[in-house]
Motif scaffolding. Sequence first.
Motif, PDB file in Angstrom:
ATOM      1  N   GLU A   1      18.099  41.605 -33.837  1.00  0.00           N
ATOM      2  CA  GLU A   1      17.680  41.475 -32.439  1.00  0.00           C
ATOM      3  C   GLU A   1      16.232  41.021 -32.303  1.00  0.00           C
ATOM      4  OE1 GLU A   1      18.431  45.328 -30.823  1.00  0.00           O
ATOM      5  OE2 GLU A   1      20.597  45.013 -30.692  1.00  0.00           O
ATOM      6  N   GLN A   2      15.433  41.297 -33.324  1.00  0.00           N
ATOM      7  CA  GLN A   2      14.004  41.001 -33.288  1.00  0.00           C
ATOM      8  C   GLN A   2      13.645  40.239 -34.556  1.00  0.00           C
ATOM      9  OE1 GLN A   2      10.845  41.961 -35.590  1.00  0.00           O
ATOM     10  NE2 GLN A   2      11.600  43.988 -35.058  1.00  0.00           N
ATOM     11  N   LEU A   3      12.976  39.084 -34.389  1.00  0.00           N
ATOM     12  CA  LEU A   3      12.747  38.225 -35.553  1.00  0.00           C
ATOM     13  C   LEU A   3      11.468  37.402 -35.399  1.00  0.00           C
ATOM     14  CD1 LEU A   3      13.926  36.987 -38.214  1.00  0.00           C
ATOM     15  CD2 LEU A   3      14.967  35.233 -36.774  1.00  0.00           C
ATOM     16  N   LEU A   4      10.714  37.317 -36.484  1.00  0.00           N
ATOM     17  CA  LEU A   4       9.628  36.348 -36.601  1.00  0.00           C
ATOM     18  C   LEU A   4      10.137  35.251 -37.521  1.00  0.00           C
ATOM     19  CD1 LEU A   4       6.675  35.545 -36.002  1.00  0.00           C
ATOM     20  CD2 LEU A   4       6.051  36.708 -38.129  1.00  0.00           C
ATOM     21  N   GLY A   5      10.355  34.068 -36.966  1.00  0.00           N
ATOM     22  CA  GLY A   5      10.909  32.953 -37.730  1.00  0.00           C
ATOM     23  C   GLY A   5       9.827  31.963 -38.126  1.00  0.00           C
ATOM     24  N   LEU A   6       9.776  31.619 -39.402  1.00  0.00           N
ATOM     25  CA  LEU A   6       8.823  30.640 -39.914  1.00  0.00           C
ATOM     26  C   LEU A   6       9.533  29.327 -40.214  1.00  0.00           C
ATOM     27  CD1 LEU A   6       6.953  32.858 -42.548  1.00  0.00           C
ATOM     28  CD2 LEU A   6       6.373  32.528 -40.136  1.00  0.00           C
ATOM     29  N   VAL A   7       8.815  28.221 -40.033  1.00  0.00           N
ATOM     30  CA  VAL A   7       9.286  26.895 -40.436  1.00  0.00           C
ATOM     31  C   VAL A   7       8.221  26.304 -41.352  1.00  0.00           C
ATOM     32  CG1 VAL A   7      10.215  24.685 -39.650  1.00  0.00           C
ATOM     33  CG2 VAL A   7      10.284  26.667 -38.126  1.00  0.00           C
ATOM     34  N   TRP A   8       8.669  25.570 -42.375  1.00  0.00           N
ATOM     35  CA  TRP A   8       7.699  24.968 -43.288  1.00  0.00           C
ATOM     36  C   TRP A   8       8.093  23.535 -43.623  1.00  0.00           C
ATOM     37  CZ3 TRP A   8       9.086  23.338 -48.266  1.00  0.00           C
ATOM     38  CH2 TRP A   8      10.329  23.767 -48.736  1.00  0.00           C
ATOM     39  N   ASP A   9       7.159  22.820 -44.186  1.00  0.00           N
ATOM     40  CA  ASP A   9       7.397  21.435 -44.597  1.00  0.00           C
ATOM     41  C   ASP A   9       6.423  21.097 -45.723  1.00  0.00           C
ATOM     42  OD1 ASP A   9       8.349  18.825 -44.678  1.00  0.00           O
ATOM     43  OD2 ASP A   9       7.374  18.190 -42.821  1.00  0.00           O
ATOM     44  N   PHE A  10       6.702  20.009 -46.402  1.00  0.00           N
ATOM     45  CA  PHE A  10       5.740  19.451 -47.358  1.00  0.00           C
ATOM     46  C   PHE A  10       4.777  18.590 -46.538  1.00  0.00           C
ATOM     47  CE2 PHE A  10       9.602  20.104 -49.950  1.00  0.00           C
ATOM     48  CZ  PHE A  10       9.084  20.876 -50.981  1.00  0.00           C
ATOM     49  N   VAL A  11       3.706  19.192 -46.077  1.00  0.00           N
ATOM     50  CA  VAL A  11       2.814  18.545 -45.120  1.00  0.00           C
ATOM     51  C   VAL A  11       1.849  17.604 -45.836  1.00  0.00           C
ATOM     52  CG1 VAL A  11       1.004  18.920 -43.399  1.00  0.00           C
ATOM     53  CG2 VAL A  11       2.993  20.438 -43.481  1.00  0.00           C
ATOM     54  N   SER A  12       1.734  16.397 -45.313  1.00  0.00           N
ATOM     55  CA  SER A  12       0.821  15.403 -45.868  1.00  0.00           C
ATOM     56  C   SER A  12      -0.622  15.789 -45.553  1.00  0.00           C
ATOM     57  CB  SER A  12       1.129  14.020 -45.286  1.00  0.00           C
ATOM     58  OG  SER A  12       0.219  13.063 -45.766  1.00  0.00           O
ATOM     59  N   ASP A  13      -1.437  15.946 -46.589  1.00  0.00           N
ATOM     60  CA  ASP A  13      -2.838  16.328 -46.373  1.00  0.00           C
ATOM     61  C   ASP A  13      -3.796  15.529 -47.251  1.00  0.00           C
ATOM     62  OD1 ASP A  13      -2.246  17.352 -48.833  1.00  0.00           O
ATOM     63  OD2 ASP A  13      -2.858  19.403 -48.401  1.00  0.00           O
ATOM     64  N   GLY A  14      -3.331  14.376 -47.717  1.00  0.00           N
ATOM     65  CA  GLY A  14      -4.208  13.513 -48.490  1.00  0.00           C
ATOM     66  C   GLY A  14      -4.173  13.725 -49.985  1.00  0.00           C
ATOM     67  N   HIS A  15      -3.450  14.737 -50.444  1.00  0.00           N
ATOM     68  CA  HIS A  15      -3.351  14.987 -51.871  1.00  0.00           C
ATOM     69  C   HIS A  15      -2.223  14.162 -52.487  1.00  0.00           C
ATOM     70  CE1 HIS A  15      -5.597  18.607 -50.573  1.00  0.00           C
ATOM     71  NE2 HIS A  15      -6.134  18.539 -51.784  1.00  0.00           N
ATOM     72  N   ALA A  16      -2.222  14.073 -53.795  1.00  0.00           N
ATOM     73  CA  ALA A  16      -1.191  13.310 -54.492  1.00  0.00           C
ATOM     74  C   ALA A  16       0.181  13.947 -54.285  1.00  0.00           C
ATOM     75  CB  ALA A  16      -1.515  13.215 -55.973  1.00  0.00           C
ATOM     76  N   PHE A  17       0.217  15.280 -54.150  1.00  0.00           N
ATOM     77  CA  PHE A  17       1.464  16.006 -53.903  1.00  0.00           C
ATOM     78  C   PHE A  17       1.299  16.814 -52.625  1.00  0.00           C
ATOM     79  CE2 PHE A  17       4.246  19.702 -54.207  1.00  0.00           C
ATOM     80  CZ  PHE A  17       5.451  19.127 -54.584  1.00  0.00           C
ATOM     81  N   ASN A  18       2.297  16.726 -51.747  1.00  0.00           N
ATOM     82  CA  ASN A  18       2.271  17.487 -50.494  1.00  0.00           C
ATOM     83  C   ASN A  18       2.863  18.873 -50.746  1.00  0.00           C
ATOM     84  OD1 ASN A  18       1.303  15.196 -49.091  1.00  0.00           O
ATOM     85  ND2 ASN A  18       3.392  14.438 -48.857  1.00  0.00           N
ATOM     86  N   PHE A  19       2.037  19.885 -50.706  1.00  0.00           N
ATOM     87  CA  PHE A  19       2.497  21.241 -50.993  1.00  0.00           C
ATOM     88  C   PHE A  19       3.181  21.863 -49.777  1.00  0.00           C
ATOM     89  CE2 PHE A  19      -0.613  20.598 -54.305  1.00  0.00           C
ATOM     90  CZ  PHE A  19      -0.065  21.277 -55.392  1.00  0.00           C
ATOM     91  N   PRO A  20       4.079  22.835 -50.016  1.00  0.00           N
ATOM     92  CA  PRO A  20       4.715  23.529 -48.893  1.00  0.00           C
ATOM     93  C   PRO A  20       3.665  24.182 -47.989  1.00  0.00           C
ATOM     94  CG  PRO A  20       5.829  24.059 -50.947  1.00  0.00           C
ATOM     95  CD  PRO A  20       4.568  23.326 -51.317  1.00  0.00           C
TER      96      PRO A  20
END
Length: 223
Positions: free
Chosen positions: A137-156
């Motif tokens: 009934e009660q929830l904190l839901g998270l969403v994530w992505d491999f976000v582009s931030d200028g690095h060679a690998f986009n971390f979660p």
Amino acid sequence: MSYKINNNFSINIGFAVDATQIHDAIQQTNNLLADLPSTLYKSIDYKTTSAMIGAIFCDTLATVVGAMVNPIEKGHPDIIPCSGANATEEQLRNYPEGLEIKCTVGNIETGANLRAGQTRIGKLVGVTWQAHHQEVEQLLGLVWDFVSDGHAFNFPTITGAFYSDSLNSADWGAVSGTTGRNTKVTGMKASGKTKMGSGWVCLIDSAGYITKYKTLLSFNIVP
């Protein structure tokens, strides 16, 4: 990483939690995720990555708010007041106070064929949190992505946090995996997603992400 924060958000579920504390836990979690080797994310699936992100966030938020992670594997909810430290295993399976947390990377277009490290937001077509039963009934839901931030690998990176305390069984789909040794699971329906969207807590400060989440979670609040 910059975020928009809903400063009107504040709850008490045996311990107090506000948007600033959730934002702090998100930032700490993101930093920890970026410290891990990229080869890890390339060698595990997204379900495992989601579970890892959720576990790190739970531990971090519990520390920030002065609570504790539920100490048993199948405990509910995920974070409980420190007063539950001496609770029995039976009590911890359904503790009366606390915060349940679920994490998802979302669903992308069929045939998109994206790999770990590749940003998904442009191909995202759905955000669905899952639970093991329809009584959440009660929830904190998270969403994530491999976000582009200028690095060679986009971390979660956690890109959004949403909350509702008004979910009911009608907001969850049919439970699958009810036979054999399969894990029971139910996906959140559109009605539940709308409730979660209207309870946004933190959103990554990016027009692309905010616009997509407003569309998929059917909310019109402009942070």
